[in-house]
Scaffold this active site. Structure first.
Site, PDB file in Angstrom:
ATOM      1  N   HIS A  25      79.197  68.567  83.298  1.00  0.00           N
ATOM      2  CA  HIS A  25      78.136  68.260  82.233  1.00  0.00           C
ATOM      3  C   HIS A  25      76.830  68.777  83.103  1.00  0.00           C
ATOM      4  O   HIS A  25      76.641  68.077  84.098  1.00  0.00           O
ATOM      5  CB  HIS A  25      77.923  67.090  81.672  1.00  0.00           C
ATOM      6  CG  HIS A  25      79.125  66.826  80.633  1.00  0.00           C
ATOM      7  ND1 HIS A  25      79.059  67.024  79.346  1.00  0.00           N
ATOM      8  CD2 HIS A  25      80.272  66.451  80.942  1.00  0.00           C
ATOM      9  CE1 HIS A  25      80.191  66.619  78.722  1.00  0.00           C
ATOM     10  NE2 HIS A  25      81.164  66.381  79.791  1.00  0.00           N
ATOM     11  N   HIS A  74      85.504  70.403  83.435  1.00  0.00           N
ATOM     12  CA  HIS A  74      84.189  70.850  83.179  1.00  0.00           C
ATOM     13  C   HIS A  74      83.015  69.800  83.924  1.00  0.00           C
ATOM     14  O   HIS A  74      83.266  68.587  83.896  1.00  0.00           O
ATOM     15  CB  HIS A  74      83.875  71.006  81.719  1.00  0.00           C
ATOM     16  CG  HIS A  74      84.257  69.546  80.779  1.00  0.00           C
ATOM     17  ND1 HIS A  74      85.543  69.326  80.545  1.00  0.00           N
ATOM     18  CD2 HIS A  74      83.582  68.674  80.399  1.00  0.00           C
ATOM     19  CE1 HIS A  74      85.716  68.458  79.912  1.00  0.00           C
ATOM     20  NE2 HIS A  74      84.489  67.875  79.665  1.00  0.00           N
TER      21      HIS A  74
HETATM   22  P1  5GP Z   1      84.150  65.423  77.683  1.00  0.00           P
HETATM   23  O1  5GP Z   1      85.547  65.994  77.936  1.00  0.00           O
HETATM   24  O2  5GP Z   1      83.620  65.525  79.168  1.00  0.00           O
HETATM   25  O3  5GP Z   1      84.016  64.008  77.506  1.00  0.00           O
HETATM   26  O4  5GP Z   1      83.092  66.248  77.013  1.00  0.00           O
HETATM   27  C1  5GP Z   1      83.626  67.320  76.317  1.00  0.00           C
HETATM   28  C2  5GP Z   1      82.448  68.137  76.003  1.00  0.00           C
HETATM   29  O5  5GP Z   1      82.623  69.216  75.288  1.00  0.00           O
HETATM   30  C3  5GP Z   1      81.567  67.351  74.947  1.00  0.00           C
HETATM   31  O6  5GP Z   1      80.184  66.924  75.394  1.00  0.00           O
HETATM   32  C4  5GP Z   1      81.427  67.953  73.672  1.00  0.00           C
HETATM   33  O7  5GP Z   1      80.393  68.195  72.930  1.00  0.00           O
HETATM   34  C5  5GP Z   1      81.784  69.456  74.117  1.00  0.00           C
HETATM   35  N1  5GP Z   1      82.784  70.483  73.188  1.00  0.00           N
HETATM   36  C6  5GP Z   1      83.602  69.779  72.470  1.00  0.00           C
HETATM   37  N2  5GP Z   1      84.100  70.852  71.807  1.00  0.00           N
HETATM   38  C7  5GP Z   1      83.217  72.080  72.174  1.00  0.00           C
HETATM   39  C8  5GP Z   1      83.302  73.478  71.500  1.00  0.00           C
HETATM   40  O8  5GP Z   1      84.130  73.850  70.692  1.00  0.00           O
HETATM   41  N3  5GP Z   1      82.496  74.210  72.269  1.00  0.00           N
HETATM   42  C9  5GP Z   1      81.532  73.779  73.123  1.00  0.00           C
HETATM   43  N4  5GP Z   1      80.508  74.519  73.552  1.00  0.00           N
HETATM   44  N5  5GP Z   1      81.453  72.577  73.537  1.00  0.00           N
HETATM   45  C10 5GP Z   1      82.302  71.555  72.893  1.00  0.00           C
END
Ligand code: 5GP
Length: 150
Positions: free
Chosen positions: A111, A109
């Protein structure tokens, strides 16, 4: 030599895979045949969006290069819509790969975070944003996409 380094593999039951299959809800802002974009549930700034490939990829290290290239037009479109819809002064794009890189959800993903001069990113507290507020921001971003589509 393969472009692909060894990673721990792709878990089809990760949260974003479930969102892609419609098994979990999300506040969607954009979708095409290569990617899906939705509001981050724990935003680091108002209007924080996640853009994910539909291809099952763990992160930047293991995604097929063609699948990565195919989602870039959608990522740019969403970045422009977040910029316009949120009346932002800039955009930060972040991508974390593997635990050591800060990755928490193991489906690739990006951001897309709107920025304003002098306003730092909020810390990652784990606090979930109110759904109505996420819906409001999603509406602004979708309206910007509609204007861009002419
Ligand atoms: P990373 O893996 O890049 O550290 O971040 C994962 C991102 O996914 C975080 O910013 C978190 O807030 C977001 N996130 C985690 N679980 C969910 C979810 O169930 N739904 C959504 N829309 N975002 C999520």
């Amino acid at each position: 030599m393969s472009l692909h380094a060894q990673t721990a593999g792709y878990d089809p039951d990760n949260i974003f895979a479930k969102i892609l299959r419609g098994e979990l809800p999300c506040e969607k802002v954009y979708e095409d045949s290569h990617c899906l974009a939705f509001m981050d549930i724990m935003p680091r700034a108002d209007g924080h969006v996640l853009v994910i490939p539909k291809a099952p990829a763990r992160n930047i290290i293991d995604i097929d290069p063609m699948a990565l290239a195919a989602m870039m037009a959608g990522l740019q479109k969403v970045a422009c819509a977040v910029h316009a819809g949120m009346a932002a002064e800039g955009i930060t794009i972040q991508q974390f790969s593997e635990q050591a890189g800060g990755q928490v959800v193991f489906h690739l993903h990006f951001h897309v975070i709107p920025r304003w001069n002098g306003i730092p990113l909020r810390p990652h507290t784990g606090a979930m944003e109110n759904r109505d507020i996420l819906g409001d921001y999603a509406g602004r971003i979708k309206a910007a996409l509609a204007v861009m589509a002419g």
